[in-house]
Design a protein around this motif. Structure first.
Motif, mmCIF file in Angstrom:
data_model
loop_
_atom_site.group_PDB
_atom_site.id
_atom_site.type_symbol
_atom_site.label_atom_id
_atom_site.label_comp_id
_atom_site.label_asym_id
_atom_site.label_seq_id
_atom_site.Cartn_x
_atom_site.Cartn_y
_atom_site.Cartn_z
ATOM 1 N N HIS A 339 0.835 -1.213 0.000
ATOM 2 C CA HIS A 339 0.000 0.000 0.000
ATOM 3 C C HIS A 339 0.861 1.251 0.000
ATOM 4 C CE1 HIS A 339 -4.199 -1.212 0.135
ATOM 5 N NE2 HIS A 339 -3.886 -2.204 0.958
ATOM 6 N N GLU A 340 1.969 1.222 0.723
ATOM 7 C CA GLU A 340 2.856 2.396 0.709
ATOM 8 C C GLU A 340 3.415 2.614 -0.695
ATOM 9 O OE1 GLU A 340 6.894 4.255 2.785
ATOM 10 O OE2 GLU A 340 6.177 2.267 3.395
ATOM 11 N N ARG A 341 3.847 1.543 -1.346
ATOM 12 C CA ARG A 341 4.385 1.663 -2.700
ATOM 13 C C ARG A 341 3.305 2.108 -3.683
ATOM 14 N NH1 ARG A 341 6.704 -2.511 -5.627
ATOM 15 N NH2 ARG A 341 7.464 -0.790 -6.891
ATOM 16 N N ASP A 342 2.051 1.822 -3.337
ATOM 17 C CA ASP A 342 0.942 2.212 -4.224
ATOM 18 C C ASP A 342 0.457 3.626 -3.935
ATOM 19 O OD1 ASP A 342 -0.874 1.533 -6.322
ATOM 20 O OD2 ASP A 342 -2.466 1.210 -4.839
ATOM 21 N N GLY A 343 1.131 4.327 -3.020
ATOM 22 C CA GLY A 343 0.788 5.726 -2.754
ATOM 23 C C GLY A 343 -0.335 5.913 -1.767
ATOM 24 N N ASP A 344 -0.514 4.963 -0.835
ATOM 25 C CA ASP A 344 -1.576 5.063 0.173
ATOM 26 C C ASP A 344 -0.947 4.990 1.566
ATOM 27 O OD1 ASP A 344 -3.802 4.958 1.749
ATOM 28 O OD2 ASP A 344 -4.684 3.175 0.832
ATOM 29 N N PRO A 345 -0.310 6.085 2.020
ATOM 30 C CA PRO A 345 0.399 6.061 3.301
ATOM 31 C C PRO A 345 -0.532 5.907 4.509
ATOM 32 C CG PRO A 345 0.342 8.295 2.426
ATOM 33 C CD PRO A 345 -0.175 7.398 1.346
ATOM 34 N N VAL A 346 -1.771 6.356 4.408
ATOM 35 C CA VAL A 346 -2.698 6.239 5.535
ATOM 36 C C VAL A 346 -2.967 4.768 5.842
ATOM 37 C CG1 VAL A 346 -5.027 6.739 6.347
ATOM 38 C CG2 VAL A 346 -3.761 8.470 5.051
ATOM 39 N N LEU A 351 -1.619 -0.403 8.798
ATOM 40 C CA LEU A 351 -1.250 -1.807 8.668
ATOM 41 C C LEU A 351 0.114 -2.106 9.303
ATOM 42 C CD1 LEU A 351 -2.532 -2.486 5.047
ATOM 43 C CD2 LEU A 351 -3.398 -3.542 7.154
ATOM 44 N N TYR A 352 1.041 -1.146 9.203
ATOM 45 C CA TYR A 352 2.339 -1.345 9.865
ATOM 46 C C TYR A 352 2.150 -1.466 11.380
ATOM 47 C CZ TYR A 352 5.520 -0.553 5.900
ATOM 48 O OH TYR A 352 6.237 -0.673 4.726
ATOM 49 N N ALA A 353 1.293 -0.611 11.934
ATOM 50 C CA ALA A 353 1.021 -0.677 13.373
ATOM 51 C C ALA A 353 0.355 -1.994 13.742
ATOM 52 C CB ALA A 353 0.148 0.507 13.792
ATOM 53 N N GLU A 354 -0.583 -2.433 12.909
ATOM 54 C CA GLU A 354 -1.261 -3.707 13.141
ATOM 55 C C GLU A 354 -0.252 -4.859 13.081
ATOM 56 O OE1 GLU A 354 -4.299 -6.492 10.570
ATOM 57 O OE2 GLU A 354 -4.760 -4.335 10.703
ATOM 58 N N ALA A 355 0.641 -4.821 12.114
ATOM 59 C CA ALA A 355 1.652 -5.870 11.970
ATOM 60 C C ALA A 355 2.600 -5.883 13.165
ATOM 61 C CB ALA A 355 2.432 -5.668 10.674
ATOM 62 N N LEU A 362 11.135 -9.214 18.867
ATOM 63 C CA LEU A 362 11.298 -7.812 19.250
ATOM 64 C C LEU A 362 11.908 -6.975 18.127
ATOM 65 C CD1 LEU A 362 11.018 -5.671 21.439
ATOM 66 C CD2 LEU A 362 13.255 -6.358 22.318
ATOM 67 N N PRO A 363 12.983 -7.437 17.450
ATOM 68 C CA PRO A 363 13.527 -6.632 16.350
ATOM 69 C C PRO A 363 12.506 -6.368 15.241
ATOM 70 C CG PRO A 363 15.093 -8.335 16.992
ATOM 71 C CD PRO A 363 13.817 -8.630 17.709
ATOM 72 N N GLU A 364 11.703 -7.374 14.923
ATOM 73 C CA GLU A 364 10.686 -7.191 13.885
ATOM 74 C C GLU A 364 9.619 -6.206 14.349
ATOM 75 O OE1 GLU A 364 7.583 -9.834 11.129
ATOM 76 O OE2 GLU A 364 8.555 -10.750 12.872
ATOM 77 N N ARG A 365 9.198 -6.305 15.605
ATOM 78 C CA ARG A 365 8.196 -5.375 16.130
ATOM 79 C C ARG A 365 8.721 -3.939 16.114
ATOM 80 N NH1 ARG A 365 7.035 -7.758 20.688
ATOM 81 N NH2 ARG A 365 8.224 -6.480 22.144
ATOM 82 N N ASP A 366 9.956 -3.775 16.539
ATOM 83 C CA ASP A 366 10.542 -2.431 16.544
ATOM 84 C C ASP A 366 10.632 -1.864 15.129
ATOM 85 O OD1 ASP A 366 10.809 -2.579 19.265
ATOM 86 O OD2 ASP A 366 12.947 -3.041 19.252
ATOM 87 N N HIS A 367 11.021 -2.701 14.177
ATOM 88 C CA HIS A 367 11.137 -2.244 12.789
ATOM 89 C C HIS A 367 9.778 -1.786 12.251
ATOM 90 C CE1 HIS A 367 12.189 -2.100 8.550
ATOM 91 N NE2 HIS A 367 11.189 -2.934 8.307
ATOM 92 N N LEU A 368 8.750 -2.589 12.473
ATOM 93 C CA LEU A 368 7.417 -2.245 11.966
ATOM 94 C C LEU A 368 6.851 -1.015 12.672
ATOM 95 C CD1 LEU A 368 6.027 -5.877 11.728
ATOM 96 C CD2 LEU A 368 6.542 -4.369 9.799
ATOM 97 N N ALA A 372 5.632 2.553 10.866
ATOM 98 C CA ALA A 372 4.360 3.236 11.115
ATOM 99 C C ALA A 372 4.598 4.666 11.577
ATOM 100 C CB ALA A 372 3.557 2.464 12.165
ATOM 101 N N ALA A 373 5.575 4.850 12.482
ATOM 102 C CA ALA A 373 5.875 6.191 12.997
ATOM 103 C C ALA A 373 6.395 7.091 11.886
ATOM 104 C CB ALA A 373 6.902 6.085 14.121
ATOM 105 N N ARG A 374 7.218 6.547 11.002
ATOM 106 C CA ARG A 374 7.754 7.328 9.880
ATOM 107 C C ARG A 374 6.628 7.874 9.003
ATOM 108 N NH1 ARG A 374 8.375 5.605 4.886
ATOM 109 N NH2 ARG A 374 8.204 3.392 5.494
ATOM 110 N N LEU A 375 5.666 7.016 8.672
ATOM 111 C CA LEU A 375 4.563 7.448 7.819
ATOM 112 C C LEU A 375 3.641 8.422 8.545
ATOM 113 C CD1 LEU A 375 3.598 4.157 5.924
ATOM 114 C CD2 LEU A 375 4.900 6.114 5.065
ATOM 115 N N ASN A 376 3.375 8.173 9.823
ATOM 116 C CA ASN A 376 2.517 9.061 10.591
ATOM 117 C C ASN A 376 3.138 10.452 10.720
ATOM 118 O OD1 ASN A 376 0.255 7.410 11.090
ATOM 119 N ND2 ASN A 376 1.346 6.341 12.738
ATOM 120 N N THR A 377 4.445 10.491 10.886
ATOM 121 C CA THR A 377 5.148 11.798 10.963
ATOM 122 C C THR A 377 5.023 12.537 9.634
ATOM 123 O OG1 THR A 377 6.744 10.925 12.562
ATOM 124 C CG2 THR A 377 7.398 12.893 11.335
ATOM 125 N N ARG A 378 5.177 11.807 8.542
ATOM 126 C CA ARG A 378 5.047 12.418 7.220
ATOM 127 C C ARG A 378 3.621 12.947 7.008
ATOM 128 N NH1 ARG A 378 5.862 8.519 2.263
ATOM 129 N NH2 ARG A 378 7.881 8.228 3.324
#
Length: 381
Positions: A339-346, A351-355, A362-368, A372-378
């Motif tokens: 969805h991000e690549r398709d231009g739908d950051p919302v 979905l990143y937060a849900e994932a 823990l590393p995977e959770r932190d990455h996801l 989510a935080a990166r897109l929300n900030t944008r």
């Protein structure tokens, strides 16, 4: 004392005792007792023939245990007191041990533990530390597994596919405690490959080597997960990649394709790309088609959706994803990326937060969470 030598010899000695008539549990106990004796004796009086020494001492320990067992005193002992003449069939013995430790009657966890103990030569403490469980818990698991296979007789060849699944489970545990399970799985798979020319054994070994080659680049200095596309490919181990590709090509030349060969082919295509942009996604999709045909695995279909999204665009990837069960592990993460690549950051941020909430590490959770935080900030900006 050379620990690597002892770990290599242990399964061979167990196999020899089993062939002489000992049941698996008794043979494994006797070999462990012999190894303890070796720790005491070898530093001051190293044997000229380590394997012969271990066989002799383990056999004596086994016979002592049989004689001391009150419940068996009045029974006929169905083993030979003296070993049979002639050379031992080392490869056959060890191969049977692989099959025994991966017997279908065992749970995957028990099969892994028994394989590490009997074939890998690891101590119960080392295995417990690797799996982050108390030593007593692991000891009980191994004891139950030994009892389960104690009376198993091999009148027919074992199932190589089951052995490979167990070894792949070991490999995917990676590193924990003082035991590098990924390296241990590679060592055991190399050993298995020397004993059998099965093309899927070669395929698994190639897959392990190709994945292991990227290990140093998978995490940042702070331990954070680094996605494949962002990894520093200069840190990949080119020697392991070359070895993995050579092994894979030899296996594919036999024209008996299996799932591990297909997975290794996908890993090889990633390894062959000098940059993420040069990845041959079209060919990767074709290999995923082969993998789905071989396994009909939902996980393979999920990974195929990612590859389709790279080869044919995010809309095509989302269409492939829509045919899968949203309850699949990593489904939300894949959907977020597409969805991000398709231009739908919302939608992607949600979905990143849900994932992140359903991530298994823990590393995977932190990455996801960071995605989510990166897109929300944008979006707020």
């Amino acid at each position: 004392m050379d620990e690597s030598l002892v770990r290599t010899l242990a399964p061979t000695v167990i196999g020899i005792l089993v062939r002489r008539g000992a049941d698996f549990a008794a043979a494994e106990d006797a070999v462990q007792d012999a190894l303890l004796e070796a720790v005491r004796v070898w530093p001051v009086d190293p044997p000229r023939d380590p394997k012969g020494w271990l066989v002799a001492v383990a056999w004596r320990k086994f016979l002592d245990a049989v004689r001391a067992d009150n419940s068996r005193r009045d029974r006929e002992i169905r083993v030979e007191i003296e070993p049979p003449p002639g050379p031992s069939e080392v490869e056959d013995d060890t191969l049977r041990l692989y099959f025994l430790c991966a017997h279908p009657s065992l749970t995957p966890g028990s099969a892994v533990a028994l394989t590490l103990r009997a074939v890998g030569g690891l101590t119960t403490r080392q295995i417990a530390q690797a799996y982050l469980v108390p030593e007593a818990t692991m000891a009980q698991r191994i004891s139950r597994a030994k009892r389960t296979v104690a009376d198993v007789r091999f009148d027919q060849p074992g199932d190589v596919a089951t052995v490979l699944r167990v070894l792949y489970l070991v490999f995917n545990e990676g590193y924990s405690g003082d035991v590098d399970l990924a390296a241990e799985a590679i060592r055991l798979t190399r050993q298995l490959a020397r004993m059998t020319k099965h093309e899927e054994v070669a395929g698994l070994l190639a897959l392990m080597l190709l994945h292991h080659a990227r290990r140093a680049a998978r995490t940042g200095p702070d331990g954070s997960l680094v996605p494949l596309a962002e990894q520093d490919r200069g840190r990949w181990n080119t020697r392991l990649i070359a070895e993995g590709v050579d092994i894979l090509q030899a296996a594919l030349a036999r024209d008996r394709l299996g799932e591990f060969q297909a997975q290794a082919a996908i890993a090889a295509l990633h390894a062959d790309a000098r940059t993420a942009e040069e990845t041959d996604w079209v060919q990767i999709v074709e290999w995923y088609d082969e993998l789905v045909r071989l396994t009909d695995s939902p996980v393979a279909r999920l990974n195929r959706a990612v590859a389709v999204g790279e080869a044919d665009g995010p809309r095509a990837g989302l269409a492939a994803l829509a045919r899968l069960d949203p309850a699949l592990p990593r489904y939300a993460a894949v959907a977020a990326y597409l969805h991000e690549r398709d231009g739908d950051p919302v939608t992607a941020a949600r979905l990143y937060a849900e994932a992140a909430n359903s991530a298994h590490s823990l590393p995977e959770r932190d990455h996801l969470t960071r995605q989510a935080a990166r897109l929300n900030t944008r979006l707020r900006g």
